[in-house]
Design a protein around this motif. Structure first.
Motif, PDB file in Angstrom:
ATOM      1  N   LEU A 209       4.020  16.404 -40.057  1.00  0.00           N
ATOM      2  CA  LEU A 209       2.927  15.565 -40.535  1.00  0.00           C
ATOM      3  C   LEU A 209       1.646  16.376 -40.700  1.00  0.00           C
ATOM      4  N   ALA A 210       1.355  17.241 -39.729  1.00  0.00           N
ATOM      5  CA  ALA A 210       0.132  18.044 -39.780  1.00  0.00           C
ATOM      6  C   ALA A 210       0.153  19.026 -40.954  1.00  0.00           C
ATOM      7  N   LEU A 211       1.283  19.678 -41.167  1.00  0.00           N
ATOM      8  CA  LEU A 211       1.375  20.648 -42.253  1.00  0.00           C
ATOM      9  C   LEU A 211       1.341  19.969 -43.617  1.00  0.00           C
ATOM     10  N   ARG A 212       1.874  18.781 -43.698  1.00  0.00           N
ATOM     11  CA  ARG A 212       1.995  18.094 -44.987  1.00  0.00           C
ATOM     12  C   ARG A 212       0.754  17.298 -45.365  1.00  0.00           C
ATOM     13  N   GLU A 213       0.100  16.679 -44.372  1.00  0.00           N
ATOM     14  CA  GLU A 213      -0.921  15.688 -44.677  1.00  0.00           C
ATOM     15  C   GLU A 213      -2.338  16.076 -44.286  1.00  0.00           C
ATOM     16  N   THR A 214      -2.550  17.210 -43.659  1.00  0.00           N
ATOM     17  CA  THR A 214      -3.895  17.567 -43.217  1.00  0.00           C
ATOM     18  C   THR A 214      -4.383  18.833 -43.913  1.00  0.00           C
ATOM     19  N   ALA A 215      -5.702  18.964 -43.995  1.00  0.00           N
ATOM     20  CA  ALA A 215      -6.295  20.151 -44.616  1.00  0.00           C
ATOM     21  C   ALA A 215      -5.931  21.431 -43.861  1.00  0.00           C
ATOM     22  N   PRO A 216      -6.029  21.461 -42.511  1.00  0.00           N
ATOM     23  CA  PRO A 216      -5.618  22.683 -41.800  1.00  0.00           C
ATOM     24  C   PRO A 216      -4.167  23.070 -42.093  1.00  0.00           C
ATOM     25  N   GLY A 217      -3.297  22.072 -42.230  1.00  0.00           N
ATOM     26  CA  GLY A 217      -1.907  22.379 -42.559  1.00  0.00           C
ATOM     27  C   GLY A 217      -1.775  23.030 -43.922  1.00  0.00           C
ATOM     28  N   ARG A 218      -2.519  22.521 -44.909  1.00  0.00           N
ATOM     29  CA  ARG A 218      -2.478  23.122 -46.235  1.00  0.00           C
ATOM     30  C   ARG A 218      -3.081  24.519 -46.222  1.00  0.00           C
ATOM     31  N   HIS A 219      -4.054  24.727 -45.348  1.00  0.00           N
ATOM     32  CA  HIS A 219      -4.654  26.054 -45.239  1.00  0.00           C
ATOM     33  C   HIS A 219      -3.651  27.082 -44.728  1.00  0.00           C
TER      34      HIS A 219
END
Length: 346
Positions: A209-219
């Motif tokens: 969820l963190a990697l897919r849905e949050t800005a830090p994950g996309r970073h």
């Protein structure tokens, strides 16, 4: 004029390379639902094929209890693989995860048994030690700019030495129940499922969820795809890397707790093969060793593939040395597939 001669503040004026555009897109654009590609489905299809093969070889394989056993066997490596995936997504690698896990387990158990600390406090100390190792790795990679391979090779040996010195190379027994509660099981569909497996699955869901849905994950993806392009879009590359290594260290601490819960002892010799097992799970799960590409749930599938192969070969009566041989072949095939897919995408 050579573009490399331009000062940093003029760099954005240079036409972006495709990799730079991809990194910027990952950093800025929200995620949208899409059907998984064949590459993303590959690990799952491999797991299904392995299950079907071993089901034909042994009547005992395709049972609920056997699958529960496989899950219990891979839950420690599965937790290590979460941290390893985060690091590999940023184009790094961590050879120290197994030894750091062993050190965390020894700290937890010795503080609880010999120092008399309450179990929750002992667990917190173990998690703190493994997290500090992750932070140390991150500092050496970001501040001194050492290759992650060299850094973690060094900290692997440091963690191993500290584990042996602190434990006097002795196994810690007589653990309080609070340290082993995650090794307990409950009945589900005719199988005995460990609470540690549920914790592993929950942490995978949160990581996904963190990697897919949050800005830090996309970073994280942006840095792994092209760190310079990520920097030019305003991402603090050092902050991302520090966060990744610190979170990886925390995951190694949780893996230490699961290892202690599963075995019922603090073993100073634990973790000697788990580092390679975790890397194997990540690679088999489809995460690129070159960074920037992969799905965290693929690492769980990769860990299950390794567990299924070892379990199935054991049921077939195959010697353990051949199990190691098969695992090595699977890793080479997975890396070769990743390399070929990268070449095909150019």
């Amino acid at each position: 004029m050579d573009s490399h001669a331009l000062p940093h503040d003029e760099a954005p004026l240079v036409p972006a390379a495709p990799a730079s555009e991809a990194a910027a897109a990952v950093a800025r654009e929200p995620w949208h639902f899409h059907l998984p590609s064949l590459v993303e489905l590959g690990p799952f299809l491999a797991l299904v094929a392995a299950c079907l093969f071993f089901a034909l070889q042994s009547d005992r394989f395709f049972t609920a209890q056997n699958f529960a056993l496989v899950a219990q066997q891979v839950m420690v490596v599965g937790l290590l693989a979460i941290g390893q995936t985060l690091i590999i997504l940023t184009a790094g690698i961590d050879l120290s995860c197994g030894m750091v896990m062993a050190l965390g387990g020894i700290v937890m158990t010795k503080l609880a048994v010999e120092s008399g600390l309450p179990a929750p406090l002992a667990i917190a100390c173990g998690l703190a030690v493994t997290t500090l190792f992750g932070i140390a790795n991150g500092l050496l990679v970001t501040r001194i700019k050492l290759p992650s391979f060299i850094v973690t090779l060094g900290t692997m040996n440091i963690a191993f030495a500290l584990t042996q010195l602190y434990s006097n190379s002795q196994t810690v027994t007589g653990l309080p129940d609070a340290l082993t509660v995650l090794g307990n099981t409950f009945s589900l569909g005719g199988a005995e499922v460990s609470y540690g497996v549920l914790l592993m699955l929950a942490l995978y869901f949160l990581a996904w969820l963190a990697l897919r849905e949050t800005a830090p994950g996309r970073h994280v993806y942006a840095v792994g795809n092209n760190s310079e392009a990520a920097r030019l879009t305003g991402i603090s590359v050092k902050t991302v890397l520090m966060g990744v290594y610190a979170l990886a260290g925390l995951m190694y601490g949780v893996a230490a707790l699961l290892s202690v819960a599963r075995t019922g002892v603090g073993d100073p010799n634990a973790g000697q093969t788990e580092n390679l097992d975790a890397i194997t799970a990540v690679v088999l799960g489809g995460t690129s060793l070159f960074g920037g590409r992969g799905v965290i749930l693929g690492s769980l599938i990769g860990a299950m593939i390794v567990g299924v192969f070892r379990n199935g070969l054991t049921l077939m009566g195959v010697s353990s040395i051949y199990q190691v041989l098969v695992t090595g072949i699977l890793v080479i095939l997975a890396v070769a597939t990743d390399q070929l897919s990268r070449r095909g995408g150019r």
